[in-house]
Structures are given as C-alpha cells and as structure tokens.
Design a protein around this motif. Sequence first.
Motif, mmCIF file in Angstrom:
data_model
loop_
_atom_site.group_PDB
_atom_site.id
_atom_site.type_symbol
_atom_site.label_atom_id
_atom_site.label_comp_id
_atom_site.label_asym_id
_atom_site.label_seq_id
_atom_site.Cartn_x
_atom_site.Cartn_y
_atom_site.Cartn_z
ATOM 1 N N PRO A 169 0.828 -1.211 0.000
ATOM 2 C CA PRO A 169 0.000 0.000 0.000
ATOM 3 C C PRO A 169 0.860 1.258 0.000
ATOM 4 O O PRO A 169 1.785 1.396 0.808
ATOM 5 N N GLY A 170 0.568 2.156 -0.907
ATOM 6 C CA GLY A 170 1.272 3.422 -0.961
ATOM 7 C C GLY A 170 2.656 3.356 -1.551
ATOM 8 O O GLY A 170 3.386 4.358 -1.551
ATOM 9 N N LYS A 171 3.051 2.189 -2.058
ATOM 10 C CA LYS A 171 4.396 2.034 -2.614
ATOM 11 C C LYS A 171 4.320 1.612 -4.079
ATOM 12 O O LYS A 171 3.302 1.100 -4.543
ATOM 13 N N GLU A 172 5.430 1.830 -4.786
ATOM 14 C CA GLU A 172 5.502 1.408 -6.177
ATOM 15 C C GLU A 172 5.656 -0.106 -6.269
ATOM 16 O O GLU A 172 6.152 -0.753 -5.337
ATOM 17 N N SER A 230 7.849 -7.830 8.270
ATOM 18 C CA SER A 230 6.649 -7.012 8.112
ATOM 19 C C SER A 230 6.669 -6.248 6.792
ATOM 20 O O SER A 230 5.634 -6.023 6.169
ATOM 21 N N GLU A 231 7.869 -5.889 6.336
ATOM 22 C CA GLU A 231 7.978 -5.144 5.076
ATOM 23 C C GLU A 231 7.728 -6.010 3.847
ATOM 24 O O GLU A 231 7.711 -5.510 2.728
ATOM 25 N N ASP A 232 7.533 -7.308 4.041
ATOM 26 C CA ASP A 232 7.148 -8.177 2.931
ATOM 27 C C ASP A 232 5.646 -8.136 2.677
ATOM 28 O O ASP A 232 5.158 -8.722 1.702
ATOM 29 N N THR A 233 4.909 -7.483 3.542
ATOM 30 C CA THR A 233 3.464 -7.366 3.358
ATOM 31 C C THR A 233 3.157 -6.640 2.055
ATOM 32 O O THR A 233 3.624 -5.525 1.833
ATOM 33 N N VAL A 270 -0.268 -11.120 0.852
ATOM 34 C CA VAL A 270 0.600 -11.633 1.911
ATOM 35 C C VAL A 270 0.665 -10.579 3.009
ATOM 36 O O VAL A 270 0.999 -9.422 2.733
ATOM 37 N N SER A 271 0.316 -10.972 4.207
ATOM 38 C CA SER A 271 0.336 -10.048 5.341
ATOM 39 C C SER A 271 1.207 -10.637 6.437
ATOM 40 O O SER A 271 0.990 -11.768 6.868
ATOM 41 N N VAL A 272 2.206 -9.868 6.874
ATOM 42 C CA VAL A 272 3.137 -10.325 7.899
ATOM 43 C C VAL A 272 3.031 -9.375 9.086
ATOM 44 O O VAL A 272 3.207 -8.171 8.933
ATOM 45 N N SER A 273 2.729 -9.926 10.252
ATOM 46 C CA SER A 273 2.536 -9.097 11.430
ATOM 47 C C SER A 273 3.411 -9.572 12.575
ATOM 48 O O SER A 273 3.877 -10.715 12.597
#
Length: 129
Positions: free
Chosen positions: A41-44, A87-90, A125-128
């Motif tokens: 979200p919000g990234k290229e 988390s940045e792999d989300t 993919v969501s990493v928390s």
Amino acid sequence: QVQVVESGGGSVQVGGSLKLSCVVSGFPLENYAIGWFRQAPGKEQEGVSCLDDEGAIYYAPTVQGRFTISRANGNGTVYLEMSNLKSEDTAVYYCATQCGLRHSGGYYTRYYGTQLDYWGKGTQVSVSQ
C-alpha cells in the motif's frame, strides 16, 4: 485463452513462511521468463524474483536468501517460497510473463511485448508481529 492465477497468500507472523503458486495456462511458459512482483500500500510495484527461459534466477536484494523461485516441470506452475518473512514483505504478490527487477548485479528485464504480457490478479501476503 491465457490465464495466470496466483494462490498461497495469507497472514503469518514475522519469521514465518509461505509458498506462493502461480499457474499459467494456455501459454508456453517453458519458453519464456516469468517474474514475481509485489506492491505494498502506498508504494511502487517492485520486482521480487525472476526465472528466465534459460533457467537463470534473479532476486531483489530485499529478498535474497529468504525467497526461492522454482518451476514445476511440465505443468505451467511457478512457485515462490518465502521464509523468514518480515513485516515489510506485506504486499499483494503478482506473477507475470515478464521480468523486471533490480538485483545485486544490476537490473534484469525481459519483456515480450503487449500481446505476450499476462498478469494474475495477485495474492495478499500479510506479515505481522
């Protein structure tokens, strides 16, 4: 009719693993490169990994050593095994019949033109923590 369908996404904790699948039908995948991309979200959009038609493999530095791309012989399926997730792999992960990513040795791209450019709809993919 060409179809590209990703699956295998989900929610995991930091340090966990997932294996994504990309099934490509109606397309001679063995003769072309295939790439995994992601967009948070919000990234290229970011190229994550590529498996080219000669078997060469490329990874973005952000996933090198943690992700593994592979192709199942004969059935048009490409996998992306992801371990030690952060988390940045989300992101939403897509596969496509093209490649474009920055890797440790430079930039790699394979593009076969608009008529051979196929993308799936993506898998989340969501990493928390």
